[in-house]
Enzyme design. Structure first.
Site, PDB file in Angstrom:
ATOM      1  N   ASP A 122       0.864  -1.174   0.000  1.00 30.89           N
ATOM      2  CA  ASP A 122       0.000   0.000   0.000  1.00 30.89           C
ATOM      3  C   ASP A 122       0.905   1.230   0.000  1.00 30.89           C
ATOM      4  O   ASP A 122       1.987   1.216   0.586  1.00 30.89           O
ATOM      5  CB  ASP A 122      -0.894  -0.033   1.246  1.00 30.89           C
ATOM      6  CG  ASP A 122      -1.908   1.092   1.273  1.00 30.89           C
ATOM      7  OD1 ASP A 122      -1.946   1.878   0.315  1.00 30.89           O
ATOM      8  OD2 ASP A 122      -2.661   1.178   2.255  1.00 30.89           O
TER       9      ASP A 122
ATOM     10  N   ASP B 296      -7.827  -7.426   1.100  1.00 28.68           N
ATOM     11  CA  ASP B 296      -6.946  -7.453   2.262  1.00 28.68           C
ATOM     12  C   ASP B 296      -7.693  -6.837   3.429  1.00 28.68           C
ATOM     13  O   ASP B 296      -8.615  -6.042   3.235  1.00 28.68           O
ATOM     14  CB  ASP B 296      -5.666  -6.655   2.004  1.00 28.68           C
ATOM     15  CG  ASP B 296      -5.906  -5.156   2.171  1.00 28.68           C
ATOM     16  OD1 ASP B 296      -5.484  -4.592   3.201  1.00 28.68           O
ATOM     17  OD2 ASP B 296      -6.552  -4.552   1.292  1.00 28.68           O
TER      18      ASP B 296
END
Length: 376
Positions: free
Chosen positions: A92, A271
Site C-alpha cells: 500500500d 486485504d
C-alpha cells in the site's frame, strides 16, 4: 505479469482467474494477509505458506519507510530478502496511514507533509517519492499515492480530493514509467478509484482509472465506516466500469460476509487486518459463525476451533485450551488464533473459487453469508 480470467459465474459477476508474477502465481479470488511492517503479526512465514496457504501478503510503505527504513531494506536486497517471503508481495502506498493522521499532516498539491507516529519527526511524501520508495521496497504490486477520504465527508471535499488523487496518479504513472525495478523482477502499478459514497464521483473516477490501462485497478475509500449497503453499491458501480480483463482489488475489506458479497460483484483481491487484529482479542471466524473465545461458555468446550475446519487449518487445539491461553495472556494464544482466522479466510476464498468453477457459487454464497455472520 499476466492476468487470465478462467471462469465467469453464470448467476453473478464473480470470476475465477490467475495472476502470474515473477514470485509465483495467485489464484483469484484471493485474500491477502496484511503484514504492515514486513510481518503478518504473530504468524511465522512457514505457517503462512504451509498452514494458511497464503499466496501473497501485504507490506505498507509508510510503516516500512519509518522502520526499518529504506537503507536497511535496500541493503537486504528488498523486502522479499529482508523478511524471507519468496512469494508475491503488494505494498500500500501509505496514503491511508498518512491521511488517518489528520492532526499530524498537511496536504498540498506537491504531496503530504506528516509527522511520524513514532517520534514526531517530519517527513514528506510526493507521488514521485512514493514510487521511488516502493521501487526500493520491491513489492510485486505497488499502489498509487492517493487521498483516502473519511466517512462521512461533504461532496465538495470528496470532489476536490478526487481531482487531487487523479493528478497525483498521473505523476505516479510518469515516475513509474521513467524508472526501473531495482531487483531484477517486474513490478506492476495499480491506480486507485476514489469518490467516497457519491455515485457520480465513483463513475468519474472509475472511467479515469480505466483509461490509464494499468495492469490492475484498485477501489479505495470504502470500508471506512459507511454502511455495508453503501459499500456494495459503490463497488458495483465501479466494477461495471473497470476493465473485465484486469484484476480488481477492493482495499481494506473486510468481514467474511463482505468478501463473499464483493466477490459476487466482480472483485478479485482483498486485504484486511480484521482476521489478525480480532484474533488477538479472542474473536474467531469459523465456517459456522463468529466466536468470542473469551466467553465463559467455551471454558469446558473441548471441540476443535472449527468442527468443519480440518480442511483449512491444523485444528489440533480446542476452544477450551485457546480460551485458557487468552485468559492467561499467553503469547501462543495470538499465534493460534491468528493462524486459525487467516486459514479460514484463505479457505473461504478458495471455496468461493471452486464454486465459481463448478457453477454453484451464488447459491453457496447466499447460504454462507448468513452462516459466517452469525454469533455463536
Amino acid at each position: 505479469m499476466k492476468f487470465s480470467l478462467l471462469h465467469n459465474d453464470k448467476d453473478s459477476k464473480a470470476r475465477a482467474g490467475i495472476l502470474e508474477t515473477d514470485h509465483g502465481s495467485i489464484e483469484t479470488p484471493i485474500f491477502m494477509p496484511v503484514g504492515t511492517a514486513g510481518t503478518v503479526k504473530a504468524v511465522h512465514q512457514r505457517e503462512l505458506k504451509d498452514d494458511i496457504k497464503a499466496q501473497i501478503i501485504l507490506g505498507n510503505t509508510y510503516h516500512l519507510y519509518l522502520r526499518p527504513g529504506l537503507e536497511v531494506i535496500e541493503n537486504a536486497g528488498g523486502l522479499h530478502k529482508f523478511n524471507g517471503w519468496d512469494k508475491p508481495i503488494l505494498t500500500d502506498s501509505g496514503g491511508y496511514q498518512i491521511f488517518s493522521l489528520s492532526a499530524q499532516r498537511k496536504l498540498k498539491e506537491e504531496g503530504a507533509t506528516f509527522k511520524s507516529h513514532i517520534d514526531g519527526s517530519k517527513h514528506f511524501f510526493s507521488p514521485e517519492s512514493v514510487m521511488d520508495i516502493q521501487r526500493i521496497i520491491g513489492a510485486d504490486i505497488i499502489m498509487a499515492f492517493d487521498e483516502c477520504t473519511p466517512y462521512p465527508c461533504e461532496f465538495k471535499y470528496a470532489k476536490d480530493s478526487l481531482a487531487l488523487t487523479h493528478r497525483w496518479l498521473d505523476r505516479c504513472i510518469s515516475r513509474f514509467d521513467e524508472t526501473e525495478p531495482k531487483y531484477n523482477y517486474s513490478q506492476a502499478l495499480f491506480p486507485i478509484v476514489q469518490g467516497s459514497v457519491y455515485k457520480d464521483l465513483r463513475i468519474q473516477s472509475a472511467e479515469y482509472i480505466a483509461s490509464k490501462n494499468a495492469f490492475g485497478n484498485a477501489i479505495g475509500g470504502l470500508s471506512v465506516g459507511e454502511p455495508a449497503e453503501e459499500m456494495y453499491a459503490m463497488t458495483e458501480v465501479v466494477t461495471n466500469i473497470l476493465p473485465k480483463d484486469k484484476p480488481r482489488y477492493l482495499m481494506g475489506v473486510g468481514t467474511p460476509a463482505n468478501i463473499l458479497e464483493s466477490i459476487a460483484l466482480g472483485i478479485d483481491m482483498f486485504d484486511c487486518v480484521m482476521p489478525t487484529r480480532n484474533a488477538r482479542h479472542g474473536l474467531l471466524f469459523t465456517s459456522n459463525g463468529i466466536i468470542n473465545i473469551r466467553n465463559e461458555k467455551w471454558k469446558n468446550d473441548f471441540s476443535p476451533l472449527d468442527e468443519n475446519g480440518t480442511t483449512f487449518v491444523d485444528n489440533e487445539y480446542s476452544k477450551a485450551y485457546l480460551r485458557h491461553l487468552l485468559v492467561c495472556n499467553e503469547l501462543l494464544a495470538a499465534q493460534i488464533a491468528s493462524v486459525h482466522n487467516l486459514g479460514f479466510y484463505l479457505w473461504l476464498v478458495k471455496e468461493a473459487r471452486e464454486k465459481i468453477i463448478e457453477g454453484s457459487f451464488l447459491e453457496w454464497k447466499n447460504k454462507m453469508v448468513k452462516q459466517v455472520a452469525q454469533r455463536l
